[in-house]
Design an enzyme around this catalytic site. Structure first.
Site, PDB file in Angstrom:
ATOM      1  N   SER A   1     -16.174  -3.455  27.359  1.00 17.88           N
ATOM      2  CA  SER A   1     -17.543  -3.322  27.700  1.00 17.88           C
ATOM      3  C   SER A   1     -17.868  -2.144  28.770  1.00 17.88           C
ATOM      4  CB  SER A   1     -18.327  -4.483  28.417  1.00 17.88           C
ATOM      5  OG  SER A   1     -18.406  -5.500  27.581  1.00 17.88           O
TER       6      SER A   1
ATOM      7  N   PHE B   1     -13.942   2.375  13.825  1.00 18.33           N
ATOM      8  CA  PHE B   1     -14.449   2.807  15.181  1.00 18.33           C
ATOM      9  C   PHE B   1     -13.593   2.611  16.296  1.00 18.33           C
ATOM     10  CE2 PHE B   1     -17.793   2.792  18.526  1.00 18.33           C
ATOM     11  CZ  PHE B   1     -18.374   4.067  18.557  1.00 18.33           C
ATOM     12  N   ALA B   2     -12.937   3.435  16.731  1.00 27.97           N
ATOM     13  CA  ALA B   2     -11.849   2.830  17.656  1.00 27.97           C
ATOM     14  C   ALA B   2     -12.473   3.169  19.259  1.00 27.97           C
ATOM     15  CB  ALA B   2     -10.663   3.757  17.636  1.00 27.97           C
ATOM     16  N   LEU B   3     -13.092   2.404  19.841  1.00 24.81           N
ATOM     17  CA  LEU B   3     -13.683   2.404  21.253  1.00 24.81           C
ATOM     18  C   LEU B   3     -13.003   1.698  22.423  1.00 24.81           C
ATOM     19  CD1 LEU B   3     -15.826   4.115  22.838  1.00 24.81           C
ATOM     20  CD2 LEU B   3     -17.238   1.956  22.285  1.00 24.81           C
TER      21      LEU B   3
ATOM     22  N   ARG C   1     -29.632 -36.117   2.091  1.00 25.56           N
ATOM     23  CA  ARG C   1     -29.125 -37.376   2.718  1.00 25.56           C
ATOM     24  C   ARG C   1     -30.039 -38.197   3.162  1.00 25.56           C
ATOM     25  NH1 ARG C   1     -23.699 -38.772   3.724  1.00 25.56           N
ATOM     26  NH2 ARG C   1     -23.507 -39.691   5.778  1.00 25.56           N
TER      27      ARG C   1
ATOM     28  N   ARG D   1     -26.537  -1.098  16.568  1.00 24.42           N
ATOM     29  CA  ARG D   1     -26.775  -2.535  17.518  1.00 24.42           C
ATOM     30  C   ARG D   1     -27.567  -3.372  16.783  1.00 24.42           C
ATOM     31  NH1 ARG D   1     -25.979  -1.167  23.422  1.00 24.42           N
ATOM     32  NH2 ARG D   1     -23.742  -1.324  22.965  1.00 24.42           N
TER      33      ARG D   1
ATOM     34  N   GLU E   1     -20.033  -5.050  19.976  1.00 22.93           N
ATOM     35  CA  GLU E   1     -20.884  -4.083  20.129  1.00 22.93           C
ATOM     36  C   GLU E   1     -21.779  -4.274  21.349  1.00 22.93           C
ATOM     37  OE1 GLU E   1     -22.831  -2.289  16.704  1.00 22.93           O
ATOM     38  OE2 GLU E   1     -21.096  -2.927  15.213  1.00 22.93           O
TER      39      GLU E   1
ATOM     40  N   SER F   1     -23.296 -10.216  25.277  1.00 19.93           N
ATOM     41  CA  SER F   1     -24.662 -10.768  25.468  1.00 19.93           C
ATOM     42  C   SER F   1     -24.933 -10.357  27.121  1.00 19.93           C
ATOM     43  CB  SER F   1     -24.764 -12.010  25.432  1.00 19.93           C
ATOM     44  OG  SER F   1     -24.761 -12.357  24.070  1.00 19.93           O
TER      45      SER F   1
ATOM     46  N   GLN G   1     -38.179 -37.975  12.973  1.00 20.65           N
ATOM     47  CA  GLN G   1     -39.041 -37.144  13.667  1.00 20.65           C
ATOM     48  C   GLN G   1     -37.841 -36.165  14.296  1.00 20.65           C
ATOM     49  OE1 GLN G   1     -41.834 -39.203  16.265  1.00 20.65           O
ATOM     50  NE2 GLN G   1     -43.554 -38.709  14.451  1.00 20.65           N
TER      51      GLN G   1
END
Length: 379
Positions: free
Chosen positions: A132, A123-125, A266, A241, A362, A365, A277
């Site tokens: 972006s 996929f060549a975008l 461990r 996505r 894709e 964020s 805790q």
């Protein structure tokens, strides 16, 4: 063994559960593969996935979107076993996504090859100056008789250098910005198509920069209508996505699985780490992040499979949350493994390198936040 109780959620049907069970057996018998030669490993994985029939789920024969829950289940499971296997599967679907949704019968002939693992797609975008910002694509496809001439560059192209066929997005000038883009099917052996650079990254995958120097294409190479390339790209990403979030979920589940084994075995201060805790707090955060990501991923997939035209908001939420929280889950896994967590070749060290790119490709964020905000404001 990773938690698989999520398969009982109402998002899934019996055929999804049967597929997940069968894939789990296949992965246990087949994965991971040797990654010493990444190109060879990727080609081998595509062939194996095709022979086993998993790639049949990457595309449909009738122009409809593949079942997204199935795609997500496959990517999550493969990623949990071998990140490169997930990559190999995902790119067959993404690379042929425009052909699956908008291709002609002639173009769909490639699907029989990619779904059987006999051909590799890409996929060549992205371009050097437009990652972006898809509307800023500079690669041009100029009319030439009954066809086009393609000139420009693409970069960060997954499967670049090993693909047999590329889906390439280029400017055809029907309008400004995003309104003037079209999609083309370009065989890798086209005269004037050059692999200008192979790109090495922290989690080795086949990546390349491509150069198109006067590549002549017939009119039949055009996918869909001229000037509709942006819509085609966004429609494909709308399907796939959510599956990026599923891959991140698979990485996070594996990190949690490895961590649970570690803290049980461990000993510190005369007792298993699991009795501390502070460790329990980290494990609780990890388990919460995994389940929350799973809910968002499979909600987005279920919504698309139920017939929603667009799931941009749901898919953006799924990808954003799953990839960001997987990074945190894996970081905690590295921390709880101590020195072993940063030793080369350890599973959590591999996951630490694998997860980072998913927050970028894709749709980074920050871009997903824009999509979500605009949807929330009704824009």
């Amino acid at each position: 063994m990773a938690d698989r109780s999520f398969l009982d959620w109402p998002f899934f049907e019996d055929h999804h559960r049967e597929l997940a069970d069968a894939l789990e057996v296949w992965c246990a018998d087949t994965l991971p593969v040797d990654h010493t030669d990444v190109d060879a490993a990727c080609c081998d994985l595509v062939a194996k996935l095709g022979t086993a029939g998993w790639l049949t789920h990457s595309a449909t024969d009738d122009g409809t979107a593949p079942d997204v829950r199935t795609l997500c289940l496959i990517r999550e499971t493969l990623a949990r076993h071998d990140g490169l296997a997930d990559f190999a599967f995902a790119m067959q679907g993404l690379g042929m996504g425009p052909v699956t949704l908008f291709g002609t019968d002639e173009q769909r002939a490639w699907l029989s090859e990619t779904r059987m693992g006999r051909a590799i797609s890409a996929f060549a975008l992205s371009e050097p100056a437009s990652g972006s910002d898809v509307a800023n694509i500079a690669t041009e496809a100029c009319p030439d008789g009954n066809g086009f001439v393609l000139n420009g560059e693409k970069t960060w192209i997954s499967n670049g250098g090993i693909a047999d066929v590329y889906t390439v997005f280029a400017r055809t000038g029907e309008g400004p910005g995003a309104k003037g883009l079209s999609a083309f099917l370009v065989p890798a052996d086209s005269a004037g198509l050059e692999v200008a650079e192979r790109i090495d990254v922290i989690a080795p995958h086949p990546l390349a920069r491509l150069r198109f120097d006067g590549v002549k294409l017939p009119g039949s190479a055009l996918i869909g209508e001229p000037g509709k390339g942006f819509r085609i790209a966004m429609s494909v990403l709308d399907v796939f996505r959510s599956t990026v979030g599923a891959a991140a979920l698979g990485f996070a589940r594996r990190a949690l699985e490895e961590t649970l084994a570690r803290v049980r075995e461990r000993h510190l201060f005369g007792a298993p780490m699991s009795e501390l805790q502070m460790v329990q707090g980290h494990v609780a955060d990890m388990a919460l992040a995994v389940d929350a990501a799973a809910l968002l991923v499979y909600r987005a997939a279920w919504t698309k499979d139920r017939g929603a035209d667009r799931v941009s908001r749901e898919a953006a939420m799924a990808k954003l949350h799953a990839t960001e929280t997987a990074q945190d889950v894996i970081d905690k896994a590295v921390q709880l493994h101590g020195g072993d967590g940063v030793r080369s070749g350890q599973i959590v060290e591999q996951l630490y390198r694998e997860i980072r790119a998913l927050r970028i490709y894709e749709g980074a964020s920050d871009v997903q936040k824009v999509v979500i905000a605009r949807a929330a404001m009704g824009d």
